[in-house]
Design a protein around this motif. Structure first.
Motif, PDB file in Angstrom:
ATOM      1  N   TYR A  21      84.017  23.972  37.862  1.00 11.95           N
ATOM      2  CA  TYR A  21      83.885  25.403  37.589  1.00 11.95           C
ATOM      3  C   TYR A  21      85.103  25.892  36.823  1.00 11.95           C
ATOM      4  O   TYR A  21      86.180  25.296  36.871  1.00 11.95           O
ATOM      5  N   MET A  22      84.915  26.971  36.087  1.00 11.56           N
ATOM      6  CA  MET A  22      85.995  27.582  35.305  1.00 11.56           C
ATOM      7  C   MET A  22      85.935  29.089  35.475  1.00 11.56           C
ATOM      8  O   MET A  22      84.888  29.704  35.256  1.00 11.56           O
ATOM      9  N   ILE A  23      87.049  29.676  35.885  1.00 15.84           N
ATOM     10  CA  ILE A  23      87.169  31.133  35.958  1.00 15.84           C
ATOM     11  C   ILE A  23      87.708  31.620  34.614  1.00 15.84           C
ATOM     12  O   ILE A  23      88.708  31.087  34.112  1.00 15.84           O
ATOM     13  N   LYS A  24      87.052  32.620  34.015  1.00 15.91           N
ATOM     14  CA  LYS A  24      87.470  33.160  32.714  1.00 15.91           C
ATOM     15  C   LYS A  24      87.721  34.658  32.823  1.00 15.91           C
ATOM     16  O   LYS A  24      87.096  35.336  33.650  1.00 15.91           O
ATOM     17  N   ASP A  25      88.589  35.152  31.956  1.00 18.49           N
ATOM     18  CA  ASP A  25      88.815  36.587  31.934  1.00 18.49           C
ATOM     19  C   ASP A  25      87.734  37.281  31.112  1.00 18.49           C
ATOM     20  O   ASP A  25      86.795  36.639  30.643  1.00 18.49           O
ATOM     21  N   ARG A  26      87.855  38.579  30.917  1.00 18.90           N
ATOM     22  CA  ARG A  26      86.793  39.339  30.251  1.00 18.90           C
ATOM     23  C   ARG A  26      86.610  38.940  28.787  1.00 18.90           C
ATOM     24  O   ARG A  26      85.558  39.177  28.199  1.00 18.90           O
ATOM     25  N   LEU A  27      87.645  38.301  28.186  1.00 18.36           N
ATOM     26  CA  LEU A  27      87.540  37.838  26.811  1.00 18.36           C
ATOM     27  C   LEU A  27      87.005  36.414  26.721  1.00 18.36           C
ATOM     28  O   LEU A  27      86.826  35.878  25.637  1.00 18.36           O
ATOM     29  N   GLY A  28      86.764  35.808  27.889  1.00 15.13           N
ATOM     30  CA  GLY A  28      86.243  34.442  27.907  1.00 15.13           C
ATOM     31  C   GLY A  28      87.319  33.377  27.885  1.00 15.13           C
ATOM     32  O   GLY A  28      87.015  32.190  27.755  1.00 15.13           O
ATOM     33  N   GLN A  29      88.585  33.774  28.011  1.00 13.97           N
ATOM     34  CA  GLN A  29      89.657  32.785  27.997  1.00 13.97           C
ATOM     35  C   GLN A  29      89.830  32.175  29.390  1.00 13.97           C
ATOM     36  O   GLN A  29      89.757  32.870  30.405  1.00 13.97           O
ATOM     37  N   PRO A  30      90.062  30.861  29.447  1.00 13.72           N
ATOM     38  CA  PRO A  30      90.196  30.187  30.744  1.00 13.72           C
ATOM     39  C   PRO A  30      91.376  30.715  31.546  1.00 13.72           C
ATOM     40  O   PRO A  30      92.471  30.895  31.019  1.00 13.72           O
ATOM     41  N   VAL A  31      91.119  30.958  32.842  1.00 14.73           N
ATOM     42  CA  VAL A  31      92.175  31.366  33.765  1.00 14.73           C
ATOM     43  C   VAL A  31      92.513  30.208  34.697  1.00 14.73           C
ATOM     44  O   VAL A  31      93.666  29.880  34.922  1.00 14.73           O
ATOM     45  N   PHE A  32      91.473  29.574  35.220  1.00 17.15           N
ATOM     46  CA  PHE A  32      91.658  28.403  36.083  1.00 17.15           C
ATOM     47  C   PHE A  32      90.369  27.614  36.127  1.00 17.15           C
ATOM     48  O   PHE A  32      89.274  28.184  36.188  1.00 17.15           O
ATOM     49  N   GLY A  33      90.501  26.291  36.103  1.00 18.65           N
ATOM     50  CA  GLY A  33      89.324  25.441  36.216  1.00 18.65           C
ATOM     51  C   GLY A  33      89.668  24.118  36.864  1.00 18.65           C
ATOM     52  O   GLY A  33      90.796  23.613  36.741  1.00 18.65           O
ATOM     53  N   THR A  34      88.725  23.539  37.559  1.00 21.06           N
ATOM     54  CA  THR A  34      88.904  22.231  38.170  1.00 21.06           C
ATOM     55  C   THR A  34      87.528  21.632  38.429  1.00 21.06           C
ATOM     56  O   THR A  34      86.499  22.268  38.152  1.00 21.06           O
ATOM     57  N   ASN A  35      87.483  20.417  38.960  1.00 28.71           N
ATOM     58  CA  ASN A  35      86.202  19.808  39.325  1.00 28.71           C
ATOM     59  C   ASN A  35      86.402  18.804  40.444  1.00 28.71           C
ATOM     60  O   ASN A  35      87.541  18.486  40.834  1.00 28.71           O
ATOM     61  N   THR A  36      85.293  18.318  40.971  1.00 33.85           N
ATOM     62  CA  THR A  36      85.360  17.435  42.142  1.00 33.85           C
ATOM     63  C   THR A  36      85.931  16.062  41.802  1.00 33.85           C
ATOM     64  O   THR A  36      86.347  15.333  42.703  1.00 33.85           O
ATOM     65  N   HIS A  37      85.948  15.695  40.506  1.00 31.58           N
ATOM     66  CA  HIS A  37      86.598  14.443  40.117  1.00 31.58           C
ATOM     67  C   HIS A  37      88.091  14.544  40.381  1.00 31.58           C
ATOM     68  O   HIS A  37      88.690  13.655  40.996  1.00 31.58           O
ATOM     69  N   HIS A  38      88.701  15.640  39.931  1.00 33.77           N
ATOM     70  CA  HIS A  38      90.137  15.829  40.131  1.00 33.77           C
ATOM     71  C   HIS A  38      90.471  16.101  41.594  1.00 33.77           C
ATOM     72  O   HIS A  38      91.577  15.803  42.048  1.00 33.77           O
ATOM     73  N   LEU A  39      89.516  16.649  42.329  1.00 34.34           N
ATOM     74  CA  LEU A  39      89.746  16.978  43.742  1.00 34.34           C
ATOM     75  C   LEU A  39      89.408  15.815  44.669  1.00 34.34           C
ATOM     76  O   LEU A  39      89.518  15.933  45.895  1.00 34.34           O
ATOM     77  N   GLY A  40      88.983  14.683  44.083  1.00 33.85           N
ATOM     78  CA  GLY A  40      88.674  13.494  44.885  1.00 33.85           C
ATOM     79  C   GLY A  40      87.420  13.624  45.722  1.00 33.85           C
ATOM     80  O   GLY A  40      87.347  13.083  46.832  1.00 33.85           O
ATOM     81  N   CYS A  41      86.414  14.334  45.171  1.00 32.39           N
ATOM     82  CA  CYS A  41      85.200  14.596  45.951  1.00 32.39           C
ATOM     83  C   CYS A  41      83.935  14.353  45.129  1.00 32.39           C
ATOM     84  O   CYS A  41      82.933  15.034  45.302  1.00 32.39           O
ATOM     85  N   LYS A  42      83.949  13.386  44.212  1.00 35.37           N
ATOM     86  CA  LYS A  42      82.742  13.114  43.431  1.00 35.37           C
ATOM     87  C   LYS A  42      81.768  12.300  44.268  1.00 35.37           C
ATOM     88  O   LYS A  42      82.157  11.533  45.154  1.00 35.37           O
ATOM     89  N   LEU A  43      80.480  12.467  44.004  1.00 38.15           N
ATOM     90  CA  LEU A  43      79.421  11.797  44.753  1.00 38.15           C
ATOM     91  C   LEU A  43      78.774  10.715  43.896  1.00 38.15           C
ATOM     92  O   LEU A  43      78.694  10.839  42.675  1.00 38.15           O
TER      93      LEU A  43
END
Length: 405
Positions: free
Chosen positions: A309-331
């Motif tokens: 997932y990626m959180i973006k501001d009102r202009l669409g610019q990335p604020v924070f993003g991550t995924n389960t691969h980086h979090l060690g939780c891929k299935l």
């Protein structure tokens, strides 16, 4: 009156069976080329005073060719360009600088080609030299410069006199971060004074922070013309596109355009934001603990699944993003018909404003690999400051303070 009007512009490169046929074509004699390759075709758009337009597209889409025809350094095969104002352009590194001349001498040469008199150039020279910040190298031959130093001098002379239209190709990607910030600050100052901007960049942040409109080129044609966030989302989907990938865009109730893409082996069923009481929420207080819940469905057997997932501001610019691969939780080894629920819990340490969330299902660490589904604007929420001390910005990073005398 439009500052720039591009009408049915096209560029073809032709090969002939003999040089005589090529020469005959110069005199508009009816000679058919042996081979004809169109890099741009049927390009039409106009730019109004004060607009900021971003041009995006993959390598080979025709972006640089378009800018060269607009500035007159390349003649079109068909169509026309009408310009109502002075253009300053940075299309290629060095702006045609002579490597044997010094930076100062090249400034005289480049500014003279831009139409300025010797007295005007001399008057502006101290500011150009100061802005470039290359020290004694300003009076050394350009062949001794690094690419970043060439960029500094090129940008400094191109923006020494505020133009009606400023055109910038990928050149600003060269050089150090300090000068990039300095250059973008000058561009913003020009915008505030009424300069129209036309910029080519692969940097989503630059396009969305500087521009109020974007054009997407693909295979030499404009396939999207609209708000920067909408165009960049569509561009992102095209980059991830595979043989069986579908790219869809639909208008939401608030007028924004949501882009979805993916091969469909897995799909996103629902996305919701919840408070500590497990209640769905649309308004979040600064620092409030929240849970992002995403329900997905497996439509075909797949060897691996990563949720991001990626959180973006009102202009669409990335604020924070991550995924389960980086979090060690891929299935792994998922079967068709399975339903999964992901829960990402975090404090909403965000500034006051409106935010959106994009979600993606894919393999490995990025969505470009086996993009099962990508969905922009999957969720929109607002952050309010209900209890924190006043602050500005996109992030809540409360400090402690000590003062010594």
């Amino acid at each position: 009156m439009s500052l720039l009007v591009v009408n049915n512009l096209g560029k073809a490169y032709c090969s002939y069976s003999s040089e005589w046929q090529r020469i005959a074509r110069w005199f508009y004699l009816p000679v058919k080329p042996q081979e004809e390759h169109w890099t741009l075709k049927h390009i039409s758009f106009s730019i109004e005073p004060g607009e900021a337009i971003g041009i995006v597209g993959q390598n080979g889409a025709g972006k640089s060719t378009l800018l060269k025809m607009i500035t007159g350094t390349l003649q079109p095969t068909e169509g026309s360009v009408q310009i109502n104002g002075r253009i300053a352009a940075i299309l290629e590194l060095g702006m045609g600088f002579n490597p044997e001349l010094t930076g100062r001498q090249n400034v005289h040469y480049a500014a003279g080609l831009m139409g300025f008199k010797a007295e005007q150039i001399e008057q502006a020279m101290p500011e150009i030299e100061a802005f470039a910040e290359i020290g004694e190298y300003f009076d050394e031959p350009v062949r001794t410069y690094s690419s970043g130093m060439q960029m500094r001098v090129a940008f400094s002379v191109a923006t020494a006199f505020r133009p009606e239209i400023l055109i910038v190709d990928e050149a600003l990607s060269v050089g150090d971060s300090y000068f990039q910030h300095k250059s973008f600050n000058r561009i913003r100052e020009f915008q505030e004074q009424g300069t129209t901007l036309l910029i080519v960049s692969h940097d989503r942040g630059s396009i969305q922070s500087l521009c109020n409109r974007a054009l997407l080129l693909e295979h030499g044609s404009i396939i999207k013309d609209g708000a920067p966030e909408e165009v960049m989302d569509f561009y992102n989907a095209i980059i991830a596109e595979k043989e069986n990938t579908k790219v869809q865009a639909r208008q939401l109730e608030d007028g924004s355009v949501q882009t979805r893409s993916g091969t469909g082996e897995a799909s996103i069923e629902s996305v919701g934001l919840y408070n500590a009481k497990a209640e769905p929420i649309e308004f979040v207080s600064v620092g409030e603990p929240v849970s992002l819940r995403i329900i997905t469905r497996i439509n075909s057997d797949i060897p691996e699944l990563v949720m991001g997932y990626m959180i973006k501001d009102r202009l669409g610019q990335p604020v924070f993003g991550t995924n389960t691969h980086h979090l060690g939780c891929k299935l792994e080894s998922l079967r068709a018909g399975e339903t999964l629920e992901y829960r990402f819990s975090f404090p909403a340490n965000l500034g006051v404003g409106s935010y959106s969330i994009a979600v993606a299902l894919h393999t490995t660490d990025i969505h470009i690999s086996c993009n099962y589904e990508w969905c922009d604007l999957a969720l929109v929420f607002n952050v309010i400051n209900a209890s924190k001390t006043p602050f500005v910005g996109l992030a809540w990073i409360p400090p402690t303070v000590e003062c010594y005398r």
